[in-house]
Design an enzyme around this catalytic site. Structure first.
Site, PDB file in Angstrom:
ATOM      1  N   ALA A  86     -29.408  54.002   9.258  1.00 19.36           N
ATOM      2  CA  ALA A  86     -29.057  53.343   8.005  1.00 19.36           C
ATOM      3  C   ALA A  86     -27.639  52.790   8.123  1.00 19.36           C
ATOM      4  CB  ALA A  86     -29.155  54.332   6.844  1.00 19.36           C
ATOM      5  N   GLY A 132     -32.786  56.594   9.739  1.00 19.78           N
ATOM      6  CA  GLY A 132     -33.726  55.766   8.982  1.00 19.78           C
ATOM      7  C   GLY A 132     -34.645  54.945   9.863  1.00 19.78           C
ATOM      8  N   GLU A 135     -37.367  57.268  10.796  1.00 15.36           N
ATOM      9  CA  GLU A 135     -38.139  57.498   9.571  1.00 15.36           C
ATOM     10  C   GLU A 135     -39.047  56.310   9.261  1.00 15.36           C
ATOM     11  OE1 GLU A 135     -35.530  60.414   6.783  1.00 15.36           O
ATOM     12  OE2 GLU A 135     -34.482  58.603   7.427  1.00 15.36           O
ATOM     13  N   GLU A 155     -28.767  62.998  11.239  1.00  9.91           N
ATOM     14  CA  GLU A 155     -28.084  63.050   9.940  1.00  9.91           C
ATOM     15  C   GLU A 155     -27.164  64.253   9.765  1.00  9.91           C
ATOM     16  OE1 GLU A 155     -31.664  60.395   9.117  1.00  9.91           O
ATOM     17  OE2 GLU A 155     -31.196  62.102  10.399  1.00  9.91           O
TER      18      GLU A 155
END
Length: 280
Positions: A86, A132, A135, A155
């Site tokens: 992200a 992300g 994900e 993360e």
């Protein structure tokens, strides 16, 4: 085993379809029923920011309504990254409430949307798939990877946890223990390890990644799109809290008997010919 065979792209039978979609951060190409979405932020290693998530949602929404789009492939531009995470600069100063809204909105707009998409979505992981990015790949119905791909959920090294479904989908794919290790260590695994633990289905060279996606898509497109949509809903039901997947399967199975695809599929089988599914 690794997918080392040389694959040729699906034979072109028509010109690429011109889409009406114009985006800043993604590219959308359509040809022979296959829609390829390329996340195109190479200077940022294709990191997911708010605008990119919204563009991906809008592109997918249009493709869902487009009868000519049968299968979707999501990949990244360049040779380094699928999606390298992200865009941390967007949320570094968020409050508790802001963080919760960020995760909820992202899951609704993109990650849950991809998982429940009515048409098959293949993640073609062409490099780093981190945070992300992994994900997003895990939201796809299945994944293939190039041999230079690296995957992980880093993360906790930033003092946060995966917020776009990573803590739920990774254990579903690789098992609880492996998922716990990957999340706790914030480590990356190479493509061959991702293959061995079930995170991806095939590994090939970077040059053959999209041709492999095309080959898989062409196999999918020989079958009933209506039945495939029902199968997606039935499989996903097993992972939906409070839903009995067996009951959903029974309902979806029964629904198939009222479709033109079922009539054509069974008639073709009995007449010993290839089915030509109308998609209804």
């Amino acid at each position: 085993k690794k997918h080392n065979e040389t694959l040729s792209p699906a034979k072109a039978t028509c010109k690429p379809k011109q889409t009406h979609m114009n985006f800043e951060n993604i590219l959308v190409d359509q040809e022979n029923g296959l829609a390829t979405i390329t996340i195109n932020r190479p200077k940022k290693l294709n990191a997911l920011n708010k605008a990119t998530i919204e563009e991906l949602h809008n592109a997918l929404k249009e493709l869902e309504e487009d009868a000519d789009a049968k299968v979707v492939v999501i990949t990244g531009s360049g040779e380094k990254a699928f999606v390298a995470g992200a865009d941390i600069s967007e949320f570094a100063h968020f409050s508790v409430e802001d963080g919760g809204r960020l995760a909820a909105k992202g899951q609704e707009l993109l990650f849950d949307y991809v998982e429940n998409f009515s048409k098959p979505v293949i993640g073609a992981v062409n490099g780093f798939a981190l945070g992300g990015g992994l994900e997003l790949a895990m939201s796809c119905h299945f994944r293939i990877a190039s041999d230079n791909a690296r995957m992980g959920l880093p993360e906790v090294s930033l003092g946060v946890i995966p917020g776009y479904g990573g803590t739920q989908r990774l254990p579903q794919l690789v098992g609880k223990g492996k998922a716990m290790e990957l999340i706790m260590t914030a480590g990356m695994i190479p493509a061959d390890e991702a293959l061995s633990c079930g995170l991806v289905n095939h590994v090939t060279s970077q040059e053959e990644l999209l041709p492999l996606a095309q080959k898989l898509a062409s196999k999918i497109m020989r079958n009933s799109s209506v039945a495939i949509s029902g199968a997606i809903r039935a499989v996903n039901a097993n992972y939906t809290d409070g839903v009995n997947g067996f009951e959903v399967e029974i309902q979806e199975f029964g629904n198939c008997f009222g479709t033109e695809d079922f009539k054509e599929g069974t008639t073709a089988f009995l007449e010993k010919r290839k089915a030509d599914f109308p998609g209804r």
